[in-house]
Enzyme design. Sequence first.
Site, mmCIF file in Angstrom:
data_model
loop_
_atom_site.group_PDB
_atom_site.id
_atom_site.type_symbol
_atom_site.label_atom_id
_atom_site.label_comp_id
_atom_site.label_asym_id
_atom_site.label_seq_id
_atom_site.Cartn_x
_atom_site.Cartn_y
_atom_site.Cartn_z
ATOM 1 N N ARG A 116 -88.349 -64.297 61.782
ATOM 2 C CA ARG A 116 -89.473 -64.694 60.935
ATOM 3 C C ARG A 116 -89.149 -65.974 60.171
ATOM 4 O O ARG A 116 -90.035 -66.761 59.868
ATOM 5 C CB ARG A 116 -89.804 -63.563 59.961
ATOM 6 C CG ARG A 116 -90.532 -62.396 60.599
ATOM 7 C CD ARG A 116 -90.653 -61.218 59.657
ATOM 8 N NE ARG A 116 -89.353 -60.636 59.358
ATOM 9 C CZ ARG A 116 -89.164 -59.581 58.579
ATOM 10 N NH1 ARG A 116 -90.201 -58.996 58.015
ATOM 11 N NH2 ARG A 116 -87.952 -59.108 58.365
ATOM 12 N N ASP B 260 -94.557 -64.044 66.087
ATOM 13 C CA ASP B 260 -94.964 -62.716 65.662
ATOM 14 C C ASP B 260 -95.145 -61.877 66.920
ATOM 15 O O ASP B 260 -96.139 -62.025 67.641
ATOM 16 C CB ASP B 260 -96.269 -62.786 64.871
ATOM 17 C CG ASP B 260 -96.736 -61.431 64.364
ATOM 18 O OD1 ASP B 260 -96.097 -60.412 64.711
ATOM 19 O OD2 ASP B 260 -97.733 -61.383 63.631
ATOM 20 N N LYS C 227 -81.412 -41.955 66.077
ATOM 21 C CA LYS C 227 -82.684 -41.223 66.058
ATOM 22 C C LYS C 227 -83.093 -40.833 67.476
ATOM 23 O O LYS C 227 -83.966 -39.994 67.662
ATOM 24 C CB LYS C 227 -83.773 -42.055 65.368
ATOM 25 C CG LYS C 227 -83.588 -42.159 63.865
ATOM 26 C CD LYS C 227 -84.786 -42.774 63.168
ATOM 27 C CE LYS C 227 -84.960 -44.251 63.480
ATOM 28 N NZ LYS C 227 -83.839 -45.078 63.009
ATOM 29 N N THR D 78 -81.863 -62.771 62.323
ATOM 30 C CA THR D 78 -81.322 -62.836 60.962
ATOM 31 C C THR D 78 -80.996 -61.451 60.397
ATOM 32 O O THR D 78 -80.592 -61.344 59.245
ATOM 33 C CB THR D 78 -82.312 -63.541 60.015
ATOM 34 O OG1 THR D 78 -83.570 -62.854 60.043
ATOM 35 C CG2 THR D 78 -82.511 -64.995 60.429
ATOM 36 N N GLY D 79 -81.159 -60.408 61.203
ATOM 37 C CA GLY D 79 -80.833 -59.057 60.751
ATOM 38 C C GLY D 79 -79.344 -58.779 60.817
ATOM 39 O O GLY D 79 -78.539 -59.643 61.190
ATOM 40 N N ILE D 80 -78.961 -57.562 60.460
ATOM 41 C CA ILE D 80 -77.544 -57.191 60.450
ATOM 42 C C ILE D 80 -76.939 -57.328 61.840
ATOM 43 O O ILE D 80 -75.910 -57.979 62.030
ATOM 44 C CB ILE D 80 -77.368 -55.751 59.933
ATOM 45 C CG1 ILE D 80 -77.784 -55.642 58.474
ATOM 46 C CG2 ILE D 80 -75.920 -55.298 60.084
ATOM 47 C CD1 ILE D 80 -77.714 -54.235 57.926
ATOM 48 N N MET E 143 -82.722 -51.470 56.816
ATOM 49 C CA MET E 143 -81.759 -50.368 56.916
ATOM 50 C C MET E 143 -80.363 -50.931 56.676
ATOM 51 O O MET E 143 -79.742 -51.455 57.595
ATOM 52 C CB MET E 143 -81.850 -49.696 58.286
ATOM 53 C CG MET E 143 -83.215 -49.087 58.571
ATOM 54 S SD MET E 143 -83.264 -48.030 60.047
ATOM 55 C CE MET E 143 -82.838 -49.195 61.328
ATOM 56 N N TYR F 267 -88.171 -45.018 69.741
ATOM 57 C CA TYR F 267 -87.055 -45.480 70.566
ATOM 58 C C TYR F 267 -87.341 -45.234 72.052
ATOM 59 O O TYR F 267 -87.025 -46.066 72.909
ATOM 60 C CB TYR F 267 -85.768 -44.762 70.179
ATOM 61 C CG TYR F 267 -85.092 -45.253 68.927
ATOM 62 C CD1 TYR F 267 -85.464 -46.431 68.292
ATOM 63 C CD2 TYR F 267 -84.054 -44.529 68.357
ATOM 64 C CE1 TYR F 267 -84.833 -46.872 67.147
ATOM 65 C CE2 TYR F 267 -83.406 -44.963 67.210
ATOM 66 C CZ TYR F 267 -83.804 -46.134 66.606
ATOM 67 O OH TYR F 267 -83.163 -46.563 65.478
#
Length: 354
Positions: free
Chosen positions: A34, A49, A113, A11-13, A180, A145
């Site tokens: 989640r 989880d 990063k 469900t993130g970007i 983010m 990372y």
Amino acid sequence: MTQKALVVGATGITGSALIQQLLQEGWEVHGLARNPAALPSRVHGVSADLRDAQATRAALADLRPTHVFITTWSRQASEAENIRVNAAMVRHLLDALQPAGSVQHVALVTGLKHYLGPFEAYAQGALPQTPFREEQPRLPIENFYYAQEDEVFAAAARDGFSWSVHRPHTVIGAAVGNAMNMGTTLAVYASLCKRSGRPFYFPGSLAQWNGLTDMTDARQLARQLVWATQTPVAANQAFNIVNGDVFRWSWMWGRIADWFGIEAAPFTGELRPLERQMADDAALWVQLAIEQGLTEPDIHRLVSPWHTDADLGRPVEVMTDMSKSRRLGFLDYQPSDDAFFDLFATLRAQRLIP
């Protein structure tokens, strides 16, 4: 054979854009999130989880994906904790999938990063020369990372699947509750400036205002993720992924202001962090949401000013080289201003901004 994808962080970007790309290409898609109830109806939702090895094993016991896409991470209070928690999440995931023996490829999404260092030492010390290239060595400091990559490499050696690592610059796309999210953060900030009449200040550094930069549309990242799974010469490789253009914020800031019908305030070189500018905006956003019938009155579910400040406040020019994947055949391109405009139009259509 049906290609079965497991998208972790669905469900993130990045996960949301990737799911749309996979569905368009006819994949069977399972999404781990989640809140899997928020996933599209054609996606098989999975709730787990990843910090809990036993629970992860139970949740994935009957799942036999051919391709795994890891697009999530968990922000912690220190880099040592970032390493411990996020490495364990990758390890628990791949250990849980090992018994079925179905995984052919694992794609891991990290970011710049890798070259700039973790937030605790962000853009400090000796950095690789820009544009960043994939063959540049790791920085001599701890970085979650690197820990995530090492977990993927170890599991690949053990289980025999191929892998790819994808390093986007700032990702622009639609998602609520993301840690983010520069695009939505700037959209909310512009909307508040328009509503209150306060100046639309560029919050970042002189280096970012004048320097060349690039970014990554989530749709562009999704296309590269899928491409890497279908391209044998891309196996076991790390790839930068950006839109393919470069720009200066001195140009882009006015473009964003124009889209919202406001004036861009003159840039004086003064840092004006959004975390400070937006610190007291929660009540104003609730009021605006009520007035305009918006669907998310909690500003904290939409914005991540700390992350936008980290990107726009960098004291160095940052951009990446895309030659590696282009040489192997990935030629997609996305204008960065259109990435913003498409996102703003989507947010408005979803009644997330006025």
